[in-house]
Design an enzyme around this catalytic site. Sequence first.
Site, PDB file in Angstrom:
ATOM      1  N   ASP A  24     -17.319   4.191 -12.357  1.00 53.31           N
ATOM      2  CA  ASP A  24     -17.056   4.597 -10.957  1.00 53.31           C
ATOM      3  C   ASP A  24     -15.633   4.364 -10.464  1.00 53.31           C
ATOM      4  O   ASP A  24     -15.436   3.977  -9.298  1.00 53.31           O
ATOM      5  CB  ASP A  24     -18.046   3.887 -10.021  1.00 53.31           C
ATOM      6  CG  ASP A  24     -19.493   4.190 -10.344  1.00 53.31           C
ATOM      7  OD1 ASP A  24     -19.742   4.962 -11.283  1.00 53.31           O
ATOM      8  OD2 ASP A  24     -20.386   3.642  -9.678  1.00 53.31           O
ATOM      9  N   LYS A 129     -24.308   9.599 -11.599  1.00 58.27           N
ATOM     10  CA  LYS A 129     -25.517   8.779 -11.452  1.00 58.27           C
ATOM     11  C   LYS A 129     -25.843   8.629  -9.971  1.00 58.27           C
ATOM     12  O   LYS A 129     -24.954   8.361  -9.163  1.00 58.27           O
ATOM     13  CB  LYS A 129     -25.331   7.415 -12.143  1.00 58.27           C
ATOM     14  CG  LYS A 129     -24.175   6.598 -11.616  1.00 58.27           C
ATOM     15  CD  LYS A 129     -24.075   5.291 -12.383  1.00 58.27           C
ATOM     16  CE  LYS A 129     -22.940   4.437 -11.893  1.00 58.27           C
ATOM     17  NZ  LYS A 129     -22.960   4.099 -10.478  1.00 58.27           N
ATOM     18  N   CYS A 162     -22.125  -1.729  -9.234  1.00 54.33           N
ATOM     19  CA  CYS A 162     -22.445  -0.785 -10.314  1.00 54.33           C
ATOM     20  C   CYS A 162     -22.109  -1.312 -11.701  1.00 54.33           C
ATOM     21  O   CYS A 162     -22.789  -0.965 -12.675  1.00 54.33           O
ATOM     22  CB  CYS A 162     -21.766   0.551 -10.048  1.00 54.33           C
ATOM     23  SG  CYS A 162     -22.503   1.386  -8.627  1.00 54.33           S
TER      24      CYS A 162
HETATM   25  C1  C5J Z   1     -20.218   0.846  -6.995  1.00 52.35           C
HETATM   26  C2  C5J Z   1     -20.876   0.519  -4.726  1.00 52.35           C
HETATM   27  N1  C5J Z   1     -19.707   1.763  -7.799  1.00 52.35           N
HETATM   28  N2  C5J Z   1     -20.228  -0.643  -4.612  1.00 52.35           N
HETATM   29  N3  C5J Z   1     -20.799   1.258  -5.843  1.00 52.35           N
HETATM   30  O1  C5J Z   1     -20.151  -0.333  -7.278  1.00 52.35           O
HETATM   31  O2  C5J Z   1     -21.533   0.922  -3.792  1.00 52.35           O
END
Ligand code: C5J
Length: 223
Positions: A24, A129, A162
């Site tokens: 991400d 995802k 994540c």
């Molecule tokens: C991720 C989030 N990618 N913090 N998402 O960690 O909402």
Amino acid sequence: MTPLEARPFPYAYDLASTLLVIIDMQRDFIEPGGFGESLGNDVSRLSAIVPACQKVLKAWRDNGGQVLYTREAHREDLSDCPPAKRNRGNPSLRIGDVGPMGRILVAGHPGSDIVPALAPQGQEWVIDKPGKGMFYKTGLSERLQAAGVSHLIFMGVTTEVCVQTSMREANDRGYDCLLLEDCTESYFPEYKQAILDMVRAQGAIVGWTAHSESLLRQLSSGS
Ligand code: C5J
């Protein structure tokens, strides 16, 4: 390959059956105006790891290593975004709202893109995802099995959301996972530290951690 200097003990892996997983690293989390900032976070903490991630990515590619990118991204109609996820936390911008980088965390909008400095190349895998973990509703298990993958080296954001969720999912599925300490970040430094400690506790109960220099040294020595 020579086992990598890591904690709590050296990490043995083989390049051919290992993926570098980049979680991400999207504009929505890392750049001003995105989802992360709409939740009240200081996104400069996250952008600070981009140069270290770039170094690892280049060295990994130069050695012929395979790369998997994930993006937290929903469908246009938000049918894969439960109302509980969309409404939680009262952010100034919700998932699906229009912000400075298009619709927040919606696939195909600029905010859901990987930051340009780490953009995917050629045939590298990119998966969207809908959840925090990379195995949830993505079909990833089958793809990894078919490709003979056994080891996963993680970078990305955020450490306690994540990255941690994906690493725990992978650990439960039998993958040996390593987290690069300086290539992951959280909006909350104390959460990052807690996850690093938790992952490698109790004899690597979730996996290993290592500084990126350890991997870079090994990749440059070809051992
Ligand atoms: C991720 C989030 N990618 N913090 N998402 O960690 O909402």
